[in-house]
Design an enzyme around this catalytic site. Sequence first.
Site, mmCIF file in Angstrom:
data_model
loop_
_atom_site.group_PDB
_atom_site.id
_atom_site.type_symbol
_atom_site.label_atom_id
_atom_site.label_comp_id
_atom_site.label_asym_id
_atom_site.label_seq_id
_atom_site.Cartn_x
_atom_site.Cartn_y
_atom_site.Cartn_z
ATOM 1 N N CYS A 133 33.882 48.434 34.794
ATOM 2 C CA CYS A 133 32.736 49.224 34.323
ATOM 3 C C CYS A 133 31.459 48.397 34.396
ATOM 4 O O CYS A 133 30.403 48.903 34.774
ATOM 5 C CB CYS A 133 32.966 49.690 32.883
ATOM 6 S SG CYS A 133 34.445 50.708 32.663
ATOM 7 N N CYS A 143 35.567 46.560 29.627
ATOM 8 C CA CYS A 143 36.075 46.903 30.965
ATOM 9 C C CYS A 143 35.277 46.175 32.052
ATOM 10 O O CYS A 143 34.115 46.513 32.289
ATOM 11 C CB CYS A 143 35.979 48.414 31.147
ATOM 12 S SG CYS A 143 36.255 48.996 32.825
#
Length: 105
Positions: free
Chosen positions: A31, A28
């Site tokens: 993230c 991600c």
Amino acid sequence: MRRLQSVDEFHDLAEEKPVVFMFTAGWCPDCRVIDPIMPEVENSFQEYEFISVDRDEFIDLCIEKDVYGIPSFLAFNNGQEAGRFVSKDRKTQEEIESFLANLPK
């Protein structure tokens, strides 16, 4: 931030202490953007234990808790969900800190 080891640990921690679970995944990009700021956030909100939850490893838990976007945060206090900051949008340090500051004590 330590990583969640089991679903049982999730439920135990949610019952035992003020805790914030950060749902994330290695792939991600949003993230990874917030990873460098999280130690500062954790330091500012020491009343919570912060636990990283790998979305891919705990997909059933994500479904159970209606966490479909990452990065996302679920906070628990006294065994109850205290708040959620759940979406697929990129989050800023200011947004994360505002979410945490506005959690019920």
